[in-house]
Scaffold this motif. Sequence first.
Motif, short mmCIF file in Angstrom:
data_model
loop_
_atom_site.label_atom_id
_atom_site.label_comp_id
_atom_site.label_asym_id
_atom_site.label_seq_id
_atom_site.Cartn_x
_atom_site.Cartn_y
_atom_site.Cartn_z
N ALA A 1 -1.15 8.42 -6.23
CA ALA A 1 -0.53 9.66 -5.81
C ALA A 1 0.66 10.26 -6.40
O ALA A 1 1.59 9.29 -6.88
N PRO A 2 1.06 11.32 -6.57
CA PRO A 2 0.33 12.43 -5.65
C PRO A 2 -1.11 13.02 -6.45
O PRO A 2 -1.70 13.73 -5.85
N CYS A 3 -1.35 12.32 -7.63
CA CYS A 3 -2.47 12.73 -8.06
C CYS A 3 -2.77 11.33 -9.32
O CYS A 3 -2.10 10.53 -9.15
N ARG A 4 -4.08 11.66 -10.05
CA ARG A 4 -4.33 10.59 -10.91
C ARG A 4 -3.08 10.22 -11.71
O ARG A 4 -2.41 11.05 -12.09
N ASP A 5 -3.20 8.89 -11.99
CA ASP A 5 -1.89 8.36 -12.93
C ASP A 5 -1.73 9.09 -14.16
O ASP A 5 -0.90 9.30 -14.77
N GLY B 1 0.97 -1.15 -0.10
CA GLY B 1 -0.02 -0.14 0.02
C GLY B 1 0.74 1.28 -0.11
O GLY B 1 0.18 2.47 0.21
N GLN B 2 2.20 1.09 -0.25
CA GLN B 2 2.94 2.39 -0.21
C GLN B 2 3.89 2.03 -1.29
O GLN B 2 4.85 1.16 -1.46
N TRP B 3 4.09 3.23 -1.81
CA TRP B 3 5.30 3.26 -2.99
C TRP B 3 6.72 2.90 -2.07
O TRP B 3 6.89 3.84 -1.30
N SER B 4 7.61 2.26 -2.80
CA SER B 4 8.90 2.01 -2.01
C SER B 4 9.71 3.35 -2.23
O SER B 4 10.71 3.44 -1.36
N THR B 5 9.44 4.00 -3.20
CA THR B 5 10.30 5.38 -3.45
C THR B 5 9.55 6.49 -3.95
O THR B 5 8.41 6.23 -4.37
N GLY B 6 9.83 7.82 -3.63
CA GLY B 6 8.92 9.00 -4.15
C GLY B 6 9.16 8.99 -5.62
O GLY B 6 9.92 8.55 -6.20
N LEU B 7 8.19 9.86 -6.11
CA LEU B 7 8.17 10.19 -7.52
C LEU B 7 9.25 10.96 -8.00
O LEU B 7 9.66 10.77 -9.11
N PHE C 1 -0.16 -4.37 -6.05
CA PHE C 1 0.57 -4.06 -4.66
C PHE C 1 -0.28 -2.91 -3.92
O PHE C 1 0.21 -2.36 -2.81
N SER C 2 -1.42 -2.73 -4.28
CA SER C 2 -2.46 -1.91 -3.48
C SER C 2 -1.78 -0.20 -3.24
O SER C 2 -1.79 0.14 -2.14
N LEU C 3 -1.03 0.10 -4.06
CA LEU C 3 -0.27 1.45 -4.39
C LEU C 3 -1.33 2.46 -4.41
O LEU C 3 -2.33 2.39 -5.30
N TYR D 1 -0.91 2.08 -17.68
CA TYR D 1 0.07 1.18 -17.13
C TYR D 1 0.33 1.18 -15.78
O TYR D 1 0.60 0.39 -14.88
N ARG D 2 0.48 2.57 -15.34
CA ARG D 2 0.37 2.91 -14.04
C ARG D 2 -0.37 2.61 -13.17
O ARG D 2 -0.38 1.84 -12.04
N SER D 3 -1.74 2.67 -13.54
CA SER D 3 -2.78 2.07 -12.75
C SER D 3 -2.72 0.61 -12.87
O SER D 3 -2.93 -0.12 -11.69
N LYS D 4 -2.50 -0.10 -13.84
CA LYS D 4 -2.23 -1.45 -13.91
C LYS D 4 -1.05 -2.13 -13.17
O LYS D 4 -1.26 -3.06 -12.40
N LEU D 5 -0.10 -1.22 -12.77
CA LEU D 5 1.33 -1.48 -11.93
C LEU D 5 0.48 -1.52 -10.48
O LEU D 5 0.97 -2.13 -9.53
N ARG D 6 -0.07 -0.51 -10.15
CA ARG D 6 -0.58 -0.12 -8.60
C ARG D 6 -1.60 -1.29 -8.14
O ARG D 6 -1.35 -1.39 -6.97
N ARG D 7 -2.47 -1.73 -8.89
CA ARG D 7 -3.41 -2.75 -8.34
C ARG D 7 -2.95 -4.00 -7.52
O ARG D 7 -3.13 -4.16 -6.63
#
Length: 166
Positions: free
Chosen positions: A108-112, A31-37, A103-105, A95-101
């Motif tokens: 953030a910080p806004c829409r993909d 539920g958390q990104w391992s690194t920041g944007l 890992f329940s990421l 694809y960012r949305s597909k990656l997030r699913r």
Amino acid sequence: MNPSSIEPEIKSATPSPSSYPTSSKQPLTEGQWSTGLYDCCHDPSNCLITCCCPCITFGQVVEIIDRGNTACKLQGLVYYAMAAIGCGWLYGGAYRSKLRRPFSLPEAPCRDWVVHCFCCICSLTQEYRELKNRGADPSIGWKANVEKWNREGLKPPIVAPDMCRN
């Protein structure tokens, strides 16, 4: 102790998110990104490649997300074509949305699609680092990752859509 008598421990159950093979020092949190944007320079070589030719990084990331069903070169070419007509952000956001699913990421910080529209390089490098930190090295492709996981007795960190984690 004789090193030849030591047998490797095989992990047969699906690992919890904190037990994925990682390249970072700290355990990963579901539920958390391992690194920041904006941590692009945490992997300077990928940052440089992505700045010069984002279609390469995009293709590598997509090959892992799609579990090898989509070729890196083909996706890089599609991304290049979409970017040439001003729509790369839309494709990248999907694809960012597909990656997030898996890992329940968080989105953030806004829409993909907004992240890809305004911070394309940062978003691609973050996605690359996320996969790498969760045990999938996009630079070697899906097949080589599967071979590595099999040698190490690990399950892939990306779960197929019809599968679920326990």
